[in-house]
Design a protein around this motif. Structure first.
Motif, PDB file in Angstrom:
ATOM      1  N   ASN A 145       0.806  -1.217   0.000  1.00 48.81           N
ATOM      2  CA  ASN A 145       0.000   0.000   0.000  1.00 48.81           C
ATOM      3  C   ASN A 145       0.845   1.275   0.000  1.00 48.81           C
ATOM      4  O   ASN A 145       0.342   2.353   0.336  1.00 48.81           O
ATOM      5  CB  ASN A 145      -0.930   0.013   1.214  1.00 48.81           C
ATOM      6  N   HIS A 146       2.106   1.131  -0.346  1.00 45.14           N
ATOM      7  CA  HIS A 146       3.011   2.279  -0.383  1.00 45.14           C
ATOM      8  C   HIS A 146       3.846   2.248  -1.658  1.00 45.14           C
ATOM      9  O   HIS A 146       3.927   1.225  -2.354  1.00 45.14           O
ATOM     10  CB  HIS A 146       3.946   2.284   0.839  1.00 45.14           C
ATOM     11  N   THR A 188       7.127  12.944   6.079  1.00 44.08           N
ATOM     12  CA  THR A 188       7.269  11.561   5.644  1.00 44.08           C
ATOM     13  C   THR A 188       8.668  11.022   5.974  1.00 44.08           C
ATOM     14  O   THR A 188       9.669  11.652   5.616  1.00 44.08           O
ATOM     15  CB  THR A 188       7.028  11.455   4.124  1.00 44.08           C
ATOM     16  N   PRO A 218       2.265   6.767   0.954  1.00 43.48           N
ATOM     17  CA  PRO A 218       1.040   5.977   0.775  1.00 43.48           C
ATOM     18  C   PRO A 218       0.605   5.945  -0.683  1.00 43.48           C
ATOM     19  O   PRO A 218       0.700   6.954  -1.399  1.00 43.48           O
ATOM     20  CB  PRO A 218       0.020   6.713   1.641  1.00 43.48           C
ATOM     21  N   GLU A 220      -2.226   5.996  -1.896  1.00 45.55           N
ATOM     22  CA  GLU A 220      -3.299   6.942  -2.209  1.00 45.55           C
ATOM     23  C   GLU A 220      -2.778   8.338  -2.500  1.00 45.55           C
ATOM     24  O   GLU A 220      -3.541   9.216  -2.915  1.00 45.55           O
ATOM     25  CB  GLU A 220      -4.327   6.996  -1.072  1.00 45.55           C
TER      26      GLU A 220
END
Length: 379
Positions: A145-146, A188, A218, A220
């Protein structure tokens, strides 16, 4: 200014000019001398709608046009030709999130960017790929997911100060189709910054390398889709080049207005400098060239607003002409001030230093000629 502005555009111009005169011009020399990043002044500009000029209104933007933005940025740059380009870059990065980001990304980030509680930077250039931007090496590798980013960006306005970085990184093979765009927040893990660059001008905005060392972003935070990044970057630059051209006009217009007052007051050989025909001709030429450049910038802005197929070459023409003309006008104004023009006690030398980089950034003026020739001849 041109005489075909709408009532709204005249109001935008007047508001921006009043803000520039009150909040930028009185402080510009101090910011330059002491390398101050004027976040408070930027937030005051944002309170007038200048933090998200062409960001959509549902997330706090002003929803204006590129022509409106060009009018606004020219007036703001009259007050500070260093701070206003940073505001332009912030607007460009914010627009890229607004135009290409998914709705959750837009709604999470853009309200704070529109108010400039948070500020944004644009990260394309690398040490080994300046004009050849499609050869960038920063890599983004999918990991669940990254994405894991590794690489470094060079000469980033706002580096180390901005809260949000719109980053182009390679997710695929070589060339433009392998590039994607990511939103990376300052906090981050794996994100760091180089030392602040020591520059000729633009002292009111920080500039540094932006470094990614196993930086986990991420999934997203992908803006658009994989492989769309170079198109996003170039779309952003169409507007950014209009803005930097407008900033150049503002700086040069300030120099011209300052010089007109100076030549009326300064006397040599028992008469005002303004009475010498050779100087009158030079001033007339400067005013003419600035007006011609302004008309070209406004035309390019209209074509960007319309999505016209010729917009990229028109923007390149406007950026090339306006930045070259503006630097030449400012430099001539310095000359007309004589020795005083070279002193920091007078504002002309600061504007000359600030304007010089406009011929380099957002695509060098040599690259602008490449873009124009490609549109004419193909290839």
């Amino acid at each position: 200014m041109t005489s075909d502005l709408t009532a709204d555009q005249t109001a935008f111009r007047d508001t921006a000019r009043a803000f520039s005169d009150a909040e930028l011009a009185p402080h510009a020399a101090h910011w330059d001398e002491h390398h101050v990043f004027p976040r408070e002044a930027l937030q005051k500009a944002a309170a007038l709608g200048f933090g998200g000029v062409y960001v959509r209104e549902d997330v706090g933007g002003s929803g204006l046009t590129r022509l409106d933005a060009a009018i606004i940025f020219e007036e703001l740059a009259r007050g500070c030709t260093s701070t206003t380009p940073f505001l332009s870059i912030h607007n460009m990065a914010s627009w890229m999130i607004d135009n290409f980001g998914h709705d959750d990304l837009r709604r999470h980030h853009l309200p704070d960017l529109a108010t400039m509680r948070r500020v944004a930077s644009y990260c394309l250039t690398e040490a080994g790929s300046g004009s050849d931007a499609a050869a960038l090496k920063t890599r983004a590798t999918r990991d669940g997911n990254h994405y894991i980013l590794n690489g470094a960006k060079a000469f980033i306005s706002g580096g180390g100060v901005s809260d949000v970085y719109v980053v182009m990184a390679r997710t695929g093979g070589e060339g433009p189709r392998g590039i994607s765009t990511f939103l990376v927040e300052k906090e981050t893990p794996g994100l760091s910054f180089g030392a602040q660059e020591r520059k000729l001008g633009w002292h009111s905005q920080p500039t540094s390398a932006v470094i990614f060392d196993d930086c986990r972003v991420p999934a997203e935070n992908l803006i658009g889709i994989e492989g769309q990044g170079f198109k996003i970057a170039m779309a952003g630059l169409d507007g950014g080049r209009v803005n930097i051209a407008a900033c150049s006009l503002g700086g040069a217009q300030f120099c011209l207005e300052t010089t007109l007052a100076y030549v009326k007051a300064r006397r040599q050989f028992d008469q005002p400098l303004a009475d010498f025909q050779a100087l009158r001709f030079r001033l007339a030429d400067m005013a003419t060239e600035l007006m011609a450049a302004r008309l070209m910038v406004h035309r390019a802005a209209r074509l960007v607003d319309a999505g016209d197929s010729e917009r990229t070459s028109a923007v390149a023409m406007a950026k090339r002409l306006a930045t070259d003309v503006a630097f030449d006008v400012a430099n001539q104004c310095l000359q007309l001030h004589g020795g005083y023009g070279y002193l920091r006690d007078f504002p002309i030398e600061r504007v000359v230093r600030d304007l010089r980089v406009h011929q380099i950034l957002e695509g060098t003026n040599e690259i602008m000629r490449v873009v124009i020739a490609r549109a004419m001849l193909g290839g």
